[in-house]
Motif scaffolding. Structure first.
Motif, PDB file in Angstrom:
ATOM      1  N   UNK A 166       0.828  -1.203   0.000  1.00 48.17           N
ATOM      2  CA  UNK A 166       0.000   0.000   0.000  1.00 48.17           C
ATOM      3  C   UNK A 166       0.864   1.256   0.000  1.00 48.17           C
ATOM      4  N   UNK A 167       0.593   2.153  -0.941  1.00 46.01           N
ATOM      5  CA  UNK A 167       1.290   3.446  -0.951  1.00 46.01           C
ATOM      6  C   UNK A 167       1.045   4.193   0.357  1.00 46.01           C
ATOM      7  N   UNK A 168      -0.165   4.093   0.870  1.00 46.95           N
ATOM      8  CA  UNK A 168      -0.518   4.809   2.092  1.00 46.95           C
ATOM      9  C   UNK A 168       0.390   4.409   3.241  1.00 46.95           C
ATOM     10  N   UNK A 169       0.573   3.102   3.434  1.00 49.36           N
ATOM     11  CA  UNK A 169       1.385   2.648   4.553  1.00 49.36           C
ATOM     12  C   UNK A 169       2.852   3.019   4.361  1.00 49.36           C
ATOM     13  N   UNK A 170       3.326   3.019   3.117  1.00 48.58           N
ATOM     14  CA  UNK A 170       4.719   3.393   2.859  1.00 48.58           C
ATOM     15  C   UNK A 170       4.950   4.860   3.231  1.00 48.58           C
ATOM     16  N   UNK A 171       4.028   5.729   2.807  1.00 46.21           N
ATOM     17  CA  UNK A 171       4.161   7.148   3.127  1.00 46.21           C
ATOM     18  C   UNK A 171       4.105   7.356   4.634  1.00 46.21           C
ATOM     19  N   UNK A 172       3.159   6.713   5.294  1.00 45.34           N
ATOM     20  CA  UNK A 172       3.017   6.857   6.744  1.00 45.34           C
ATOM     21  C   UNK A 172       4.279   6.392   7.454  1.00 45.34           C
ATOM     22  N   UNK A 173       4.869   5.300   6.991  1.00 40.26           N
ATOM     23  CA  UNK A 173       6.091   4.777   7.613  1.00 40.26           C
ATOM     24  C   UNK A 173       7.225   5.801   7.530  1.00 40.26           C
ATOM     25  N   UNK A 174       7.406   6.408   6.364  1.00 38.87           N
ATOM     26  CA  UNK A 174       8.491   7.374   6.215  1.00 38.87           C
ATOM     27  C   UNK A 174       8.213   8.660   6.985  1.00 38.87           C
ATOM     28  N   UNK A 175       6.967   9.095   7.019  1.00 41.23           N
ATOM     29  CA  UNK A 175       6.629  10.282   7.799  1.00 41.23           C
ATOM     30  C   UNK A 175       6.796  10.022   9.291  1.00 41.23           C
ATOM     31  N   UNK A 176       6.428   8.835   9.743  1.00 43.09           N
ATOM     32  CA  UNK A 176       6.597   8.497  11.157  1.00 43.09           C
ATOM     33  C   UNK A 176       8.071   8.493  11.545  1.00 43.09           C
ATOM     34  N   UNK A 177       8.918   7.977  10.668  1.00 41.56           N
ATOM     35  CA  UNK A 177      10.355   7.971  10.934  1.00 41.56           C
ATOM     36  C   UNK A 177      10.895   9.394  11.044  1.00 41.56           C
ATOM     37  N   UNK A 178      10.475  10.257  10.123  1.00 42.69           N
ATOM     38  CA  UNK A 178      10.926  11.644  10.149  1.00 42.69           C
ATOM     39  C   UNK A 178      10.431  12.364  11.403  1.00 42.69           C
ATOM     40  N   UNK A 179       9.191  12.107  11.782  1.00 41.40           N
ATOM     41  CA  UNK A 179       8.637  12.763  12.972  1.00 41.40           C
ATOM     42  C   UNK A 179       9.277  12.230  14.245  1.00 41.40           C
ATOM     43  N   UNK A 180       9.683  10.963  14.237  1.00 42.02           N
ATOM     44  CA  UNK A 180      10.425  10.424  15.382  1.00 42.02           C
ATOM     45  C   UNK A 180      11.752  11.156  15.540  1.00 42.02           C
ATOM     46  N   UNK A 181      12.417  11.403  14.414  1.00 46.90           N
ATOM     47  CA  UNK A 181      13.658  12.179  14.457  1.00 46.90           C
ATOM     48  C   UNK A 181      13.392  13.580  14.983  1.00 46.90           C
ATOM     49  N   UNK A 182      12.272  14.139  14.581  1.00 46.43           N
ATOM     50  CA  UNK A 182      11.909  15.483  15.041  1.00 46.43           C
ATOM     51  C   UNK A 182      11.755  15.502  16.560  1.00 46.43           C
ATOM     52  N   UNK A 183      11.066  14.510  17.113  1.00 44.63           N
ATOM     53  CA  UNK A 183      10.852  14.459  18.561  1.00 44.63           C
ATOM     54  C   UNK A 183      12.169  14.273  19.293  1.00 44.63           C
ATOM     55  N   UNK A 184      12.984  13.343  18.822  1.00 50.11           N
ATOM     56  CA  UNK A 184      14.276  13.090  19.467  1.00 50.11           C
ATOM     57  C   UNK A 184      15.156  14.328  19.412  1.00 50.11           C
ATOM     58  N   UNK A 185      15.173  14.992  18.252  1.00 49.19           N
ATOM     59  CA  UNK A 185      15.993  16.190  18.102  1.00 49.19           C
ATOM     60  C   UNK A 185      15.498  17.335  18.969  1.00 49.19           C
ATOM     61  N   UNK A 186      14.193  17.359  19.236  1.00 47.44           N
ATOM     62  CA  UNK A 186      13.645  18.391  20.102  1.00 47.44           C
ATOM     63  C   UNK A 186      14.136  18.203  21.535  1.00 47.44           C
ATOM     64  N   UNK A 187      14.391  16.968  21.910  1.00 52.83           N
ATOM     65  CA  UNK A 187      14.940  16.693  23.242  1.00 52.83           C
ATOM     66  C   UNK A 187      16.450  16.930  23.293  1.00 52.83           C
ATOM     67  N   UNK A 188      17.145  16.584  22.205  1.00 54.59           N
ATOM     68  CA  UNK A 188      18.604  16.597  22.220  1.00 54.59           C
ATOM     69  C   UNK A 188      19.212  17.858  21.632  1.00 54.59           C
ATOM     70  N   UNK A 189      18.519  18.512  20.687  1.00 52.69           N
ATOM     71  CA  UNK A 189      19.077  19.674  20.023  1.00 52.69           C
ATOM     72  C   UNK A 189      18.852  19.625  18.529  1.00 52.69           C
TER      73      UNK A 189
END
Length: 490
Positions: A166-189
């Motif tokens: 599913x294209x939908x799940x692929x897009x969601x997976x990559x967006x979730x990964x990017x947003x996880x980086x965003x959250x971690x970076x918000x804690x670390x810098x």
């Protein structure tokens, strides 16, 4: 200037030279053109985001503000809609419009929402839940509720797979990964990820083979440069992010066959890796030598906006100057926008060729999230129509190129992190600051049409000419816009 009869030759030359360059990296230009069922993910995303907004509670002031904010983003920041093709046109033809004809209205005459969700309806149940969770997570991040966002991201990253059919799940997976980086970076810098140039360049070449977008940028820009530099004997081209210089051998070939003889060509290539720049310069110099054309390459391992001394660009008096900029979201290629604009004014080029992605790089996190979600959903739609889910080329483009762009837009970019405000549309800023637009010619339009002829017409690529620009998109969504500009005092 190229005449119409020479356009096919130009296209063939460019295609063959790109294949020669790509073959040095073991990349094949042949790709399966298997037709799959259309996912229409981008329209489905738009439908779900509207439903989520309607369902958001309105009991707290903060929630009301976020609901209104997201609604505004969906109306104002989604990629522009392209004028629809005339139903009377012949199969495979592309309708050309004199005006842009953008529209954000998806309602039928009875006022109801009308969306074609495609035939992949199996993604609606699990995909709907995941997409809703992704949007709720974006709202949580936007208000710095990082704990709640982290909880939702754990579920998303454990459920959505970038390898799913599913294209939908692929897009969601990559967006979730990017947003996880965003959250971690918000804690670390601030996040400053390392760039593997070889991996990025390889994926870029594959993207050039499986989709028309990069070729669109190359063909139309080369045509505009040829027309602007016609009859000039000394030419200097500045490529603001040259990478491997895939587009230039075709231009050299046409310049070398001019009736009045080839010009002297000097090229300044900017990039982040001196090793890559030297290799690119060597390849281009060898190609120019085989054509019997004078060529000089000046590598500059700086971002254009970080240049403090214009002499680094080695401009000589009497040269006809062209500046080329193919924008992407892989990394910040040019540095501060204000200084980039100042340098362009100082150079006074004969022509600037600009190819922009229709995606927001400025504004708040929600600005960039909504804009990029619509944009990349459309890109994934186009790849899904051309390549099966397990195709290695498709995975390479998605994983090594598009994932990095999504991560850069969401996890790295933004004025709150970089300390810099980015221009939303460079073409608008050029117009406001005294540059004059050069309308893209009918030959440029013909070049773009030739590109689409390389791909099965049923795949849904859309080409629109209007406001002196050319826009290439998928179905009704504009993805890349090409324009040309000149200085008032070249």
């Amino acid at each position: 200037m190229l005449v119409a009869g020479g356009l096919n030759k130009f296209a063939q030359v460019m295609q063959s030279q790109e294949q020669i360059i790509c073959s040095n990296y073991g990349i094949s230009g042949k790709n399966s053109a298997k037709n799959l069922e259309r996912n229409e993910l981008s329209q489905w995303v738009e439908h779900v985001t509207k439903q989520l907004i309607e369902d958001l509670p309105e009991t707290e002031d903060e929630t009301e503000e976020e609901s209104a904010s997201v609604a505004a983003f969906l109306d104002d920041l989604r990629p522009r809609k392209m004028a629809k093709k005339d139903s009377r046109e012949s199969p495979g033809s592309v309708q050309i419009h004199a005006h842009h004809g953008w529209s954000n209205d998806h309602r039928t005459s009875d006022g109801q929402n009308s969306f074609n969700l495609g035939s992949d309806r199996s993604c609606e149940e699990p995909g709907l839940n995941l997409l809703t969770l992704l949007l709720e997570c974006a709202v949580a991040i936007s208000v710095d509720n990082l704990g709640e966002a982290h909880r939702m991201l754990l579920e998303l990253t454990q459920t959505a797979s970038p390898h799913d059919a599913s294209c939908a799940e692929r897009v969601i997976a990559y967006f979730a990964t990017a947003m996880s980086s965003r959250v971690i970076n918000s804690w670390l810098g601030v996040c400053s990820p390392l760039i593997n140039h070889k991996t990025v360049n390889s994926a870029f070449q594959v993207f050039n083979n499986v989709a028309p977008f990069i070729k669109f940028a190359h063909f139309t820009s080369n045509q505009a440069i040829l027309e602007a530099l016609h009859r000039h004997e000394r030419v200097h081209i500045i490529d603001l992010d040259i990478m491997q210089g895939l587009q230039w051998p075709a231009l050299f070939h046409i310049l070398a066959t001019r009736a009045e003889g080839p010009p002297q060509v000097r090229m300044t290539g900017l990039g982040n890796s001196m090793e890559q720049l030297v290799e690119t310069g060597k390849n281009l110099s060898n190609f120019a030598r085989r054509l019997g054309m004078y060529f000089e390459f000046i590598p500059v391992d700086k971002k254009f906006g970080n240049i403090v001394d214009i002499s680094w660009l080695k401009i000589r008096r009497g040269e006809a100057l062209a500046v080329h900029w193919l924008q992407h979201s892989l990394y910040d290629a040019t540095g501060p926008d204000w200084n980039t604009m100042r340098l362009l004014h100082g150079l006074g080029p004969k022509i600037i060729t600009l190819v922009e992605q229709e995606i927001a790089h400025e504004g708040s996190f929600l600005d960039r999230f909504v804009s990029s979600l619509h944009y990349y959903s459309t890109i994934f739609d186009s790849l899904g129509a051309f390549l099966p889910g397990d195709d290695p080329s498709r995975h390479q483009v998605e994983h090594c190129l598009l994932q990095r762009e999504i991560n850069n837009v969401l996890a790295v970019g933004g004025p709150a992190r970089s300390g810099e405000d980015k221009f939303r549309l460079w073409r608008s800023e050029l117009l406001k600051t005294g540059f004059v637009q050069i309308p893209m010619s009918t030959n440029s339009m013909a070049q773009a049409q030739l590109i689409l002829n390389m791909f099965p017409p049923a795949h849904g690529y859309s080409l629109v000419q209007g406001d002196g620009m050319l826009r290439l998109g998928w179905k009704e969504t504009s993805l890349y816009t090409a324009s040309a500009w000149t200085s008032l005092h070249p």
